[in-house]
Design an enzyme around this catalytic site. Structure first.
Site, PDB file in Angstrom:
ATOM      1  N   LEU A 159       0.862  -1.097  -0.160  1.00  0.00           N
ATOM      2  CA  LEU A 159       0.052  -0.144   0.188  1.00  0.00           C
ATOM      3  C   LEU A 159       0.955   1.300  -0.032  1.00  0.00           C
ATOM      4  O   LEU A 159       1.720   1.227   0.874  1.00  0.00           O
ATOM      5  CB  LEU A 159      -0.980   0.109   1.249  1.00  0.00           C
ATOM      6  N   ASP A 160       0.661   2.172  -0.856  1.00  0.00           N
ATOM      7  CA  ASP A 160       1.316   3.380  -0.910  1.00  0.00           C
ATOM      8  C   ASP A 160       1.252   4.063   0.518  1.00  0.00           C
ATOM      9  O   ASP A 160       0.174   3.877   1.143  1.00  0.00           O
ATOM     10  CB  ASP A 160       0.682   4.613  -1.875  1.00  0.00           C
TER      11      ASP A 160
END
Length: 307
Positions: A42-43
């Protein structure tokens, strides 16, 4: 201590940092040194479901990377950034704004198999280097398109409820941003999807909110905060937060095996029995033995578990 910790990853924290937080919590709880890995990046600017595999469950992390996922995300229209999210600098702008009806009308063209160019600021390798490293160095990065699948795509929040209307166009109201929900295959970049939707609407845009609400079989219902993780680790309740290893294999049929067959599988031997097809989870009673692949009467080990 072999299973899954499902984190509700906070904004600003990278996936690798989240894994480190789980490792620290394990040490605090006295569990000792165990392998830990995440099941889908996940960013840092994204929040939501981050499956973290512990112990023997790490052997299934790769399978989790291949699973489909569901995201809520907001597109702000009128500006495109180099990173396609809030973190980057503006590289294109437009005064055009779509109406909600126009947004809803364009979504079917982004549903099903589509071609998508990943963001230049991504971890994809180009000639042995990460794309984001090349982009940060000022190099022009040409990203090859890839096919991904958008299983469903819909407006999930009323712009009127979020006070997102910006101006009128005749009898219609134009929106400055819109929040969507997308169910997507592995390899899909939501930032690219947002970019392409905005372009199809005759404007530009970038992602201002991204939240993963489902990854494979895991949802926000089983996700915990880092604060709760730390509290459980200090209080000795870490194990109570962990889902079993088998939770990552809910879609796989179980295959009951005898103690002798379990021993054979643990030794990597091929079983011969009744014809089966596909992946199965070999179980000796309540104990997972191996993820196996059956083809006809032969059953071969794909991943064995040391439990």
């Amino acid at each position: 201590m072999h299973g899954w910790i499902i984190l509700d990853k906070p904004h600003g924290l990278g996936s690798t940092q989240a894994v480190s937080a789980v490792k620290r919590a394990l040490r605090q709880s006295g569990a000792g040194k165990l392998k830990v890995g995440h099941g889908g990046t996940l960013d840092p600017l994204a929040t939501g479901v981050l499956p973290v595999a512990v112990g023997e469950a790490t052997k299934l992390a790769g399978r989790m990377l291949d699973s489909d996922k569901i995201y809520d995300f907001t597109i702000a229209f009128g500006a495109q950034t180099d990173t396609l999210d809030l973190e980057g600098k503006v590289i294109a702008s437009s005064d055009a704004r779509p109406t909600l009806a126009e947004v809803e009308a364009v979504l079917p063209s982004f549903t099903g198999p589509i071609e998508q160019a990943p963001p230049a600021y991504s971890a994809i390798l180009i000639d042995g280097q990460r794309a984001y490293d090349l982009a940060r160095a000022g190099q022009d990065v040409e990203m090859k398109t890839r096919q991904v699948t958008i299983y469903s795509l819909r407006v999930s929040a009323s712009p009127r409820e979020e006070n997102q209307f910006t101006r009128r166009r005749g009898d219609a109201e134009e929106v400055g941003s819109v929040t969507l929900t997308a169910h997507v295959s592995k390899g899909t970049y939501i930032r690219s999807l947002a970019r392409d939707i905005a372009i199809a609407l005759g404007t530009v845009g970038h992602v201002t909110m991204l939240r993963r609400i489902k990854a494979g079989p895991f949802t926000l219902e089983s996700a915990i905060s880092l604060d709760k993780l730390d509290e459980a680790a200090r209080g000795g309740g870490f194990g109570g937060l962990m889902l079993p290893l088998t939770a990552g294999l809910d879609d796989i049929p179980a295959l009951a095996v005898s103690p002798d067959d379990a021993l054979a599988l643990r030794q990597g031997k091929v079983l011969v029995g009744k014809p089966h097809t596909g992946l199965m989870l070999a179980m000796e009673g309540d104990v997972p033995v191996a993820l196996v692949e059956a083809s006809g009467p032969e059953i071969r080990v794909v991943r064995g578990f040391n439990l």
